[in-house]
Design a protein around this motif. Structure first.
Motif, mmCIF file in Angstrom:
data_model
loop_
_atom_site.group_PDB
_atom_site.id
_atom_site.type_symbol
_atom_site.label_atom_id
_atom_site.label_comp_id
_atom_site.label_asym_id
_atom_site.label_seq_id
_atom_site.Cartn_x
_atom_site.Cartn_y
_atom_site.Cartn_z
ATOM 1 N N LEU A 1 0.844 -1.191 0.000
ATOM 2 C CA LEU A 1 0.000 0.000 0.000
ATOM 3 C C LEU A 1 0.879 1.240 0.000
ATOM 4 N N PRO A 2 0.456 2.294 -0.668
ATOM 5 C CA PRO A 2 1.275 3.511 -0.726
ATOM 6 C C PRO A 2 1.269 4.236 0.622
ATOM 7 N N PRO A 3 2.302 5.006 0.901
ATOM 8 C CA PRO A 3 2.284 5.828 2.117
ATOM 9 C C PRO A 3 1.199 6.896 2.016
ATOM 10 N N VAL A 4 0.672 7.307 3.150
ATOM 11 C CA VAL A 4 -0.397 8.314 3.168
ATOM 12 C C VAL A 4 -0.030 9.429 4.130
ATOM 13 N N SER A 5 -0.570 10.577 3.852
ATOM 14 C CA SER A 5 -0.448 11.715 4.763
ATOM 15 C C SER A 5 -1.777 12.456 4.750
ATOM 16 N N PRO A 6 -2.145 13.109 5.860
ATOM 17 C CA PRO A 6 -3.455 13.754 5.945
ATOM 18 C C PRO A 6 -3.679 14.784 4.841
ATOM 19 N N LEU A 7 -4.897 14.834 4.358
ATOM 20 C CA LEU A 7 -5.278 15.810 3.342
ATOM 21 C C LEU A 7 -5.458 17.167 4.017
ATOM 22 N N ARG A 8 -4.620 18.110 3.665
ATOM 23 C CA ARG A 8 -4.693 19.435 4.286
ATOM 24 C C ARG A 8 -4.705 20.563 3.250
ATOM 25 N N ASP A 9 -4.413 20.280 1.992
ATOM 26 C CA ASP A 9 -4.455 21.308 0.949
ATOM 27 C C ASP A 9 -5.822 21.230 0.281
ATOM 28 N N TYR A 10 -6.686 22.179 0.612
ATOM 29 C CA TYR A 10 -8.061 22.140 0.136
ATOM 30 C C TYR A 10 -8.194 22.980 -1.132
ATOM 31 N N ASN A 11 -8.520 22.306 -2.218
ATOM 32 C CA ASN A 11 -8.636 22.968 -3.518
ATOM 33 C C ASN A 11 -9.887 22.423 -4.195
ATOM 34 N N VAL A 12 -11.038 22.941 -3.778
ATOM 35 C CA VAL A 12 -12.303 22.368 -4.233
ATOM 36 C C VAL A 12 -13.024 23.323 -5.173
ATOM 37 N N PHE A 13 -13.801 22.732 -6.044
ATOM 38 C CA PHE A 13 -14.586 23.473 -7.023
ATOM 39 C C PHE A 13 -15.885 23.951 -6.369
ATOM 40 N N ASP A 14 -16.286 25.178 -6.658
ATOM 41 C CA ASP A 14 -17.523 25.729 -6.117
ATOM 42 C C ASP A 14 -18.706 25.115 -6.863
#
Length: 562
Positions: free
Chosen positions: A302-315
């Protein structure tokens, strides 16, 4: 000529190919550990996660539901399903049906003439917090996009304490004295578990159904190394929109196209995190992060993971419906709603136009079906605390919702997909002159209104029935953040009926099925005896709740979450 006949031929073929899908479901307690902490959860047929409902446009769906919980009432709501002609099948207890007591059975029977990503959940006193929820996918052979295979990814928050105790504490004077905050979830889930693995093939386009089936906060989603293309939102086909991440409030859904890589040498991580900005505080035991995996090769690590903290979402306001439906311009009736919270004798209650929602003696649908013609359009008969608005058939309705609260709220409308005419930034005062409808407004059934802001929604009242309009944060539903749209009740009486077994469920609990909100059949404008008092000892769906608040046990339950 042939162009004209094609839609007719497709409709006839769909009718011929339609199936009747029968689900025989027992609602049972199941011992499960979705996040590693074992506890009783509400499941189906002794299984958790709950199974999906999968149908095709035009199918008839029959759910024979048996309540085998023993200690709680229940119900099922099919979120986003219009229930055109079948308002009695919508599911909210005290609104379109009576709660289903332990040992009783109840049949939901309806036709799905819509496509997309939906879900079902208990709509009964906060019960779905404990797990009674699952995906409802409706396929469409005429969908305006192509794909090879399908996946379903559910996101949610999760509590290690059970709903009745959590509700009791949330709706207590002790909690209000401490600030009135919603319980903080312990963890986040993907697929109602953690570290979920999805086996995929290389060079394959997947239609991925993404749903937030949680009870409180929004969730972010990212698939490492894979672009997502939105093609559907809450059952509305959209123009293709490429995105790197998604944000879903509670109850929102998307379908996205994801094309897998040619290279199978590495598996890929799915990253999700809860929207912790909705927490009033962030205790150290709360873990908002959860991971899943696209498995290209099960022999690979399984790949290494890190918390999602860069929020780049579409309106999502900028999504364009694929059918290009233009904005309704002639509004027949405008409904102005303000929402907020207040201290009601030491209890934190939500208010709609300064009135908190309280279920009435007679379910609202039963009042509408039994009322004389000369009063059925009078909102008074449905009870002051039902927050009722009576709509005339086929009128264009505009709802202006003004959020006076210090937090954002996902609002959901039963029975319709509304046009989102306007959504203000946070902390913006509503001014009618500032509203300029987009030519092709986004449509969906659940929309976020920002802190101190407003939304403007429009729809046609072409679906006679009882349609709740409410915040989908389950704590706020319990606190009364609900309005009731009584849609064309005069037409409803002439075109629909309530099945005998539904009446029997009410009769078994001595719940009246005729009369105004108070059960008065003699003087329909006399509301003496209608429910106007909030519960000061609310234990959710428990049939025999403790007579006294056992604060020490509740506090132990809450502290055990750490």
């Amino acid at each position: 000529m042939f162009t004209y006949l094609l839609p007719i031929c497709l409709a006839l073929c769909q009718t011929v190919l339609s199936k009747t899908l029968i689900y025989d479901w027992d609602v049972t307690w199941v011992w499960a550990s979705p996040d590693g902490f074992g506890r009783p959860v509400a499941g189906i047929n002794n299984r958790f996660p709950c199974p999906p409902i999968e149908a095709t446009v035009g199918d008839r769906v029959i759910v024979n539901l048996n309540n085998k919980l023993g200690n709680e009432t229940t119900s099922l709501h099919f979120h986003g399903i219009y229930q055109t002609g079948t308002s009695a099948m919508d599911g909210p207890s005290g609104v379109t049906q009576c709660p289903i007591p332990p040992g009783a059975s109840f049949t939901y029977d309806f036709v799905v003439n819509q496509s997309g990503t939906y879900w079902y959940h208990s709509h009964n006193k906060g019960q779905y917090i404990d797990g009674l929820r699952g995906p409802f996918i409706i396929r469409d052979a005429a969908a305006p996009f192509k794909f090879d295979e399908e996946l379903t990814i559910t996101l949610s928050d999760w509590y290690q304490g059970q709903a009745p105790d959590l509700i009791n504490y949330f709706m207590s004077a002790a909690n209000e004295a401490a600030g009135g905050s919603e319980p903080i979830p312990n963890s986040a889930l993907i697929g109602d578990t953690q570290n979920t693995k999805f086996n995929v093939k290389p060079k394959t386009t997947y239609l991925v159904h993404v749903l937030n089936i949680g009870s409180f906060v929004g969730a972010y989603l990212k698939i490492d190394g894979h672009e997502m293309t939105i093609v559907e939102a809450d059952g509305v086909y959209t123009e293709s929109q490429a995105v790197d991440e998604l944000y879903l409030t509670v109850a929102q859904r998307y379908s996205v196209l994801v094309t897998t890589k040619d290279d199978t040498s590495q598996n890929s991580a799915i990253l999700s995190t809860l929207d912790t900005s909705m927490f009033d505080d962030f205790p150290p035991w709360a873990n908002p992060d959860v991971y899943g995996y696209l498995i290209y090769d099960s022999s690979k690590s399984l790949p290494p993971v890190s918390p999602l903290r860069d929020y780049n979402v579409f309106d999502d306001f900028d999504l364009i419906p694929q059918d290009r439906q233009t904005a309704f311009t002639k509004v027949d009736e405008q409904i102005m709603i303000t929402m907020n919270f207040e201290d009601d004798d030491g209890i934190n209650r939500a208010i709609v136009n300064n009135v908190t929602y309280i279920p009435q003696n007679v379910p609202t649908l039963y009042t509408a079906m039994s009322a004389p013609k000369d009063v059925v359009m009078n909102p008074l008969i449905y009870g002051v605390n039902s927050n009722a608005f009576v709509l005339k058939f086929n009128q264009t309705i505009e709802i202006v919702l003004i959020n006076l609260d210090s937090g954002g709220h996902p609002w959901h409308l039963h029975g319709h997909k509304f046009q989102v005419i306007a959504r203000s930034p946070a902390n913006t005062t509503y001014e009618a002159s500032a509203i300029h409808p987009p030519q092709t407004p986004m449509r969906r059934d659940t929309i976020l209104v920002y802190t101190g802001g407003y939304i403007v929604l429009r729809f046609q009242a072409d679906n006679p029935g009882i349609q709740l309009f409410h915040c989908h944060i389950e704590w706020h539903v319990e606190a009364g953040l609900i309005a009731t749209l009584v849609e064309a009740p005069d037409v409803l009486q002439d075109t629909q009926s309530i099945p005998h077994d539904h009446y029997q469920v009410c009769k078994s609990q001595n719940i009246p099925t005729k009369g105004n909100a108070a059960g008065n059949t003699q003087n329909w404008l006399d509301l003496t005896g209608a429910n106007t008092n909030i519960s000061t000892n609310d234990y959710g769906a428990l049939v025999n709740p403790p007579k006294r608040k056992r604060r020490s046990r509740v506090m132990r339950s809450l502290s055990n979450q750490g």
